[in-house]
Scaffold this motif. Structure first.
Motif, PDB file in Angstrom:
ATOM      1  N   LEU A 390      37.896  53.041 -36.744  1.00  0.00           N
ATOM      2  CA  LEU A 390      37.741  53.322 -35.316  1.00  0.00           C
ATOM      3  C   LEU A 390      38.586  54.502 -34.857  1.00  0.00           C
ATOM      4  CD1 LEU A 390      37.895  49.654 -33.930  1.00  0.00           C
ATOM      5  CD2 LEU A 390      35.859  50.993 -34.468  1.00  0.00           C
ATOM      6  N   LEU A 391      39.508  54.955 -35.697  1.00  0.00           N
ATOM      7  CA  LEU A 391      40.455  56.002 -35.287  1.00  0.00           C
ATOM      8  C   LEU A 391      39.797  57.280 -34.750  1.00  0.00           C
ATOM      9  CD1 LEU A 391      43.286  55.769 -37.991  1.00  0.00           C
ATOM     10  CD2 LEU A 391      43.535  55.438 -35.525  1.00  0.00           C
ATOM     11  N   PRO A 392      38.732  57.760 -35.349  1.00  0.00           N
ATOM     12  CA  PRO A 392      38.183  59.047 -34.869  1.00  0.00           C
ATOM     13  C   PRO A 392      37.420  58.965 -33.549  1.00  0.00           C
ATOM     14  CG  PRO A 392      37.530  58.575 -37.159  1.00  0.00           C
ATOM     15  CD  PRO A 392      38.036  57.312 -36.577  1.00  0.00           C
ATOM     16  N   LEU A 393      37.207  57.786 -33.011  1.00  0.00           N
ATOM     17  CA  LEU A 393      36.296  57.651 -31.879  1.00  0.00           C
ATOM     18  C   LEU A 393      36.799  58.336 -30.614  1.00  0.00           C
ATOM     19  CD1 LEU A 393      34.979  54.000 -32.219  1.00  0.00           C
ATOM     20  CD2 LEU A 393      33.873  56.126 -32.870  1.00  0.00           C
ATOM     21  N   SER A 394      38.040  58.112 -30.262  1.00  0.00           N
ATOM     22  CA  SER A 394      38.605  58.719 -29.057  1.00  0.00           C
ATOM     23  C   SER A 394      40.112  58.576 -29.110  1.00  0.00           C
ATOM     24  CB  SER A 394      38.063  58.048 -27.785  1.00  0.00           C
ATOM     25  OG  SER A 394      38.614  56.751 -27.642  1.00  0.00           O
ATOM     26  N   ASN A 395      40.804  59.329 -28.284  1.00  0.00           N
ATOM     27  CA  ASN A 395      42.260  59.231 -28.241  1.00  0.00           C
ATOM     28  C   ASN A 395      42.717  57.863 -27.753  1.00  0.00           C
ATOM     29  OD1 ASN A 395      42.589  61.873 -29.133  1.00  0.00           O
ATOM     30  ND2 ASN A 395      42.607  62.723 -27.068  1.00  0.00           N
ATOM     31  N   VAL A 396      42.020  57.323 -26.766  1.00  0.00           N
ATOM     32  CA  VAL A 396      42.388  56.011 -26.241  1.00  0.00           C
ATOM     33  C   VAL A 396      42.264  54.951 -27.330  1.00  0.00           C
ATOM     34  CG1 VAL A 396      41.718  54.186 -24.620  1.00  0.00           C
ATOM     35  CG2 VAL A 396      41.792  56.558 -23.858  1.00  0.00           C
ATOM     36  N   VAL A 397      41.143  54.969 -28.040  1.00  0.00           N
ATOM     37  CA  VAL A 397      40.926  54.005 -29.127  1.00  0.00           C
ATOM     38  C   VAL A 397      41.964  54.213 -30.223  1.00  0.00           C
ATOM     39  CG1 VAL A 397      39.338  53.362 -30.990  1.00  0.00           C
ATOM     40  CG2 VAL A 397      38.492  53.626 -28.647  1.00  0.00           C
ATOM     41  N   SER A 398      42.246  55.462 -30.571  1.00  0.00           N
ATOM     42  CA  SER A 398      43.221  55.754 -31.628  1.00  0.00           C
ATOM     43  C   SER A 398      44.590  55.183 -31.303  1.00  0.00           C
ATOM     44  CB  SER A 398      43.345  57.269 -31.837  1.00  0.00           C
ATOM     45  OG  SER A 398      42.135  57.814 -32.288  1.00  0.00           O
ATOM     46  N   VAL A 399      45.050  55.389 -30.078  1.00  0.00           N
ATOM     47  CA  VAL A 399      46.367  54.873 -29.681  1.00  0.00           C
ATOM     48  C   VAL A 399      46.405  53.361 -29.805  1.00  0.00           C
ATOM     49  CG1 VAL A 399      47.934  54.566 -27.720  1.00  0.00           C
ATOM     50  CG2 VAL A 399      46.963  56.810 -28.193  1.00  0.00           C
ATOM     51  N   MET A 400      45.348  52.699 -29.396  1.00  0.00           N
ATOM     52  CA  MET A 400      45.347  51.241 -29.428  1.00  0.00           C
ATOM     53  C   MET A 400      45.279  50.711 -30.856  1.00  0.00           C
ATOM     54  SD  MET A 400      43.205  50.313 -26.006  1.00  0.00           S
ATOM     55  CE  MET A 400      44.136  48.832 -25.696  1.00  0.00           C
ATOM     56  N   VAL A 401      44.492  51.359 -31.704  1.00  0.00           N
ATOM     57  CA  VAL A 401      44.440  50.967 -33.123  1.00  0.00           C
ATOM     58  C   VAL A 401      45.817  51.121 -33.758  1.00  0.00           C
ATOM     59  CG1 VAL A 401      43.558  51.635 -35.398  1.00  0.00           C
ATOM     60  CG2 VAL A 401      41.982  51.432 -33.459  1.00  0.00           C
ATOM     61  N   LEU A 402      46.451  52.243 -33.512  1.00  0.00           N
ATOM     62  CA  LEU A 402      47.772  52.502 -34.094  1.00  0.00           C
ATOM     63  C   LEU A 402      48.817  51.529 -33.551  1.00  0.00           C
ATOM     64  CD1 LEU A 402      47.591  56.393 -33.932  1.00  0.00           C
ATOM     65  CD2 LEU A 402      47.669  55.027 -36.039  1.00  0.00           C
ATOM     66  N   THR A 403      48.689  51.155 -32.292  1.00  0.00           N
ATOM     67  CA  THR A 403      49.621  50.189 -31.713  1.00  0.00           C
ATOM     68  C   THR A 403      49.482  48.825 -32.379  1.00  0.00           C
ATOM     69  OG1 THR A 403      49.482  51.346 -29.587  1.00  0.00           O
ATOM     70  CG2 THR A 403      50.424  49.150 -29.553  1.00  0.00           C
ATOM     71  N   VAL A 404      48.247  48.411 -32.626  1.00  0.00           N
ATOM     72  CA  VAL A 404      48.023  47.137 -33.338  1.00  0.00           C
ATOM     73  C   VAL A 404      48.649  47.196 -34.733  1.00  0.00           C
ATOM     74  CG1 VAL A 404      46.252  45.656 -34.374  1.00  0.00           C
ATOM     75  CG2 VAL A 404      45.945  46.541 -32.045  1.00  0.00           C
ATOM     76  N   LEU A 405      48.444  48.309 -35.424  1.00  0.00           N
ATOM     77  CA  LEU A 405      49.022  48.449 -36.767  1.00  0.00           C
ATOM     78  C   LEU A 405      50.547  48.443 -36.719  1.00  0.00           C
ATOM     79  CD1 LEU A 405      46.533  51.107 -38.154  1.00  0.00           C
ATOM     80  CD2 LEU A 405      46.683  48.707 -38.833  1.00  0.00           C
ATOM     81  N   CYS A 406      51.123  49.023 -35.676  1.00  0.00           N
ATOM     82  CA  CYS A 406      52.579  48.944 -35.498  1.00  0.00           C
ATOM     83  C   CYS A 406      53.027  47.499 -35.299  1.00  0.00           C
ATOM     84  CB  CYS A 406      53.018  49.772 -34.294  1.00  0.00           C
ATOM     85  SG  CYS A 406      53.114  51.543 -34.600  1.00  0.00           S
ATOM     86  N   ASN A 407      52.236  46.739 -34.542  1.00  0.00           N
ATOM     87  CA  ASN A 407      52.568  45.327 -34.350  1.00  0.00           C
ATOM     88  C   ASN A 407      52.669  44.600 -35.684  1.00  0.00           C
ATOM     89  OD1 ASN A 407      52.488  45.697 -31.583  1.00  0.00           O
ATOM     90  ND2 ASN A 407      50.420  44.860 -31.346  1.00  0.00           N
ATOM     91  N   VAL A 408      51.737  44.920 -36.581  1.00  0.00           N
ATOM     92  CA  VAL A 408      51.749  44.281 -37.910  1.00  0.00           C
ATOM     93  C   VAL A 408      52.943  44.773 -38.716  1.00  0.00           C
ATOM     94  CG1 VAL A 408      50.476  43.983 -40.067  1.00  0.00           C
ATOM     95  CG2 VAL A 408      49.230  44.058 -37.892  1.00  0.00           C
ATOM     96  N   ALA A 409      53.141  46.081 -38.760  1.00  0.00           N
ATOM     97  CA  ALA A 409      54.190  46.665 -39.605  1.00  0.00           C
ATOM     98  C   ALA A 409      55.586  46.233 -39.175  1.00  0.00           C
ATOM     99  CB  ALA A 409      54.085  48.194 -39.582  1.00  0.00           C
ATOM    100  N   GLU A 410      55.818  46.082 -37.877  1.00  0.00           N
ATOM    101  CA  GLU A 410      57.158  45.758 -37.418  1.00  0.00           C
ATOM    102  C   GLU A 410      57.553  44.310 -37.720  1.00  0.00           C
ATOM    103  OE1 GLU A 410      57.779  46.175 -33.288  1.00  0.00           O
ATOM    104  OE2 GLU A 410      56.420  44.562 -32.725  1.00  0.00           O
ATOM    105  N   LYS A 411      56.603  43.519 -38.227  1.00  0.00           N
ATOM    106  CA  LYS A 411      56.955  42.143 -38.583  1.00  0.00           C
ATOM    107  C   LYS A 411      57.791  42.090 -39.853  1.00  0.00           C
ATOM    108  CE  LYS A 411      54.662  40.377 -35.119  1.00  0.00           C
ATOM    109  NZ  LYS A 411      54.272  41.619 -34.444  1.00  0.00           N
ATOM    110  N   GLY A 412      57.910  43.212 -40.578  1.00  0.00           N
ATOM    111  CA  GLY A 412      58.851  43.244 -41.702  1.00  0.00           C
ATOM    112  C   GLY A 412      58.247  43.665 -43.022  1.00  0.00           C
ATOM    113  N   PRO A 413      59.076  43.656 -44.074  1.00  0.00           N
ATOM    114  CA  PRO A 413      58.658  44.153 -45.394  1.00  0.00           C
ATOM    115  C   PRO A 413      57.425  43.455 -45.950  1.00  0.00           C
ATOM    116  CG  PRO A 413      61.034  43.835 -45.320  1.00  0.00           C
ATOM    117  CD  PRO A 413      60.492  43.260 -44.048  1.00  0.00           C
TER     118      PRO A 413
END
Length: 493
Positions: A390-413
């Motif tokens: 979904l990343l290439p669709l729009s800037n708004v969509v990209s930010v939200m996709v990346l934010t979700v992935l940050c939510n996952v990554a910040e849970k730890g190693p």
């Protein structure tokens, strides 16, 4: 290698409080757009009998003399002639010019109210239709001219005729939205108890009209301070609304759409969302999301987006409430089926309704923001790659996709380890070539988390010309600190 202490440059973008703040801001924009759109929209019922429709041409604008004549004819003669006069008046009232003429005439509204309260059903119905035409006016003066009729319209909500009740509800809904003066009169007259009584009607058309009228009332600017806390939440309306949103054979899409928006406006008021959560709102809405996803899989998706939008917003807003944890709100949704259903809907939006993608992604963001179990579901269902698509669709969509992935990554190693290896890093490198600062900033945040918890990502990053991609942004004021920090981490790695 970075430690948590070295992460001083980590922006607060992925902090739970910041996510909530940004979610609120985004919702404020969405709510404002919805509010402004709805406040100027009214509904018009025109059910001319076939013989009437065939009689004429387009209705003519009526002058003062003609309006007076029709009002006189409506008061004397046979019932058939009186009804015919009201039909002609009603057709004339479809024109703004005739509406203005009518309200300027002394005694015209008194005469119409007299016909509305007569003991002849056909005359009552035609008088109500005339009022309905007036209620559809874009001029607040016309709506306020209808004030003498409002108490009678409320009384007739207990009529035995479902068609008459439906007409009264749409007329009240049109009047409510037009003028604060109308609302000031209707509230003491008991509009909320009258609406609460209608919600148990067995007639779908009545329920749909009720949902419209109630949504108009809930959008009033004074609703969060006065109407919702003192009238709506003190009634049985919220519980009945949730019952009408229960999935199953009795669920009617049109009714569900209206009451989902009603629930949305109540939740946005933030008056007592803990009460809604305690009544099982998250559980009901979660089951409704599953039902919507099943409808997509059965290819029964006609008009589905009309219901999906308010339901997604309701759940997203409820998840930002502090009370969610204390009253067990997360437990009501703790099921990976919700994540799977959400991705089915995202795929549907991607294909047929791209404008709704941010709604679904915002819910996914709120689900994963402080819930390791939902992040685990995202990983165990192999949904990272579909998310990246979904990343290439729009800037708004990209930010939200990346934010979700940050939510996952910040849970730890352990979570970063499951994100790696895979298509994540190549996708991130692509986003560094985007021109939007917010997209790039969120990509830098995600890279930071990967470097912190998955050190081998640094070497792959270097091998794929990551430093060169970073150099594109080292002169941008909003990104300089994060770019420099990542450059140093990559070189130290």
């Amino acid at each position: 290698m970075w430690s948590r202490r070295q992460g001083r440059l980590r922006p607060v973008v992925c902090g739970v409080e910041e996510l909530r703040r940004r979610g609120r801001e985004r919702e404020a924009v969405l709510r404002k757009a919805r509010r402004e759109q709805q406040l100027v929209s009214k509904r018009l019922l025109r059910d001319d009998a076939p013989e009437e429709a065939g009689e004429g041409c387009v209705s003519a604008i009526l002058g003062e003399t003609e309006v007076q004549q029709l009002l006189r004819q409506a008061q004397r003669g046979t019932e058939e002639k009186r009804e015919r006069a009201l039909v002609s008046l009603r057709r004339g009232l479809q024109h703004p010019e005739t509406q203005q003429t009518f309200i300027r005439l002394e005694g015209s509204m008194r005469t119409l109210v007299g016909l509305l309260t007569s003991n002849q059903a056909l005359l009552q119905l035609e008088a109500a239709r005339c009022l309905h035409e007036l209620s559809h006016s874009e001029q607040s003066t016309v709506a306020e001219a209808c004030l003498p009729a409002t108490s009678y319209l409320l009384t007739y909500l207990s009529s035995h005729s479902s068609d008459f009740i439906e007409l009264c509800l749409y007329t009240l809904g049109n009047l409510i939205v037009e003028s604060e003066a109308v609302r000031r009169q209707l509230l003491p007259q008991g509009i909320v108890p009258a609406l609460a009584a209608c919600i148990q009607s067995p007639h779908v058309a009545v329920l749909e009209a009720l949902g419209f009228a109630l949504s108009q009332l809930l959008q009033a600017k004074e609703a969060p301070e006065t109407i919702i806390p003192s009238s709506i939440l003190a009634s049985t309306l919220p519980q009945h609304m949730l019952q009408l949103l229960q999935p199953g054979p009795k669920l009617n899409p049109g009714v569900a759409v209206e009451f989902a928006w009603c629930l949305h406006y109540i939740i946005c008021s933030q008056v007592s969302n803990s009460l809604l959560i305690a009544h099982g709102a998250l559980s009901t809405l979660g089951l409704l999301l599953l039902d919507l996803a099943e409808a997509v899989q059965r290819s029964e998706d006609a008009g589905l987006e009309l219901l999906a939008c308010p339901v997604l917003r309701c759940v997203s807003n409820l998840l930002t409430e502090a009370e969610v944890e204390t009253v067990g709100g997360q437990m009501q949704l703790r099921d990976e089926r919700v994540v799977a259903a959400l991705f089915i809907l995202l795929q549907f939006f991607f294909q047929k309704q791209p404008s709704l993608l941010p709604e679904g992604l915002w819910l996914l963001n709120n689900l994963t923001a402080n819930s390791p179990s939902f992040c685990t579901s995202l990983l165990s269902l192999d949904l990272i790659e579909p998310l990246l698509q979904l990343l290439p669709l729009s800037n708004v969509v990209s930010v939200m996709v990346l934010t979700v992935l940050c939510n996952v990554a910040e849970k730890g190693p352990a979570y970063c380890q499951r994100l790696w290896p895979g298509p994540l890093l190549p996708a991130l490198l692509q986003t560094l070539f985007f021109s939007d600062t917010e997209v790039v900033g969120q990509s830098l945040e995600l890279l930071h988390l990967l470097f912190l918890y998955q050190p081998e990502a640094v070497q792959v990053f270097l091998q794929q010309s990551g430093l060169q991609a970073l150099e594109r942004h080292q002169e941008e004021a909003q990104l300089q600190d994060r770019v420099y920090a990542l450059q140093q981490a990559a070189l130290q790695g």
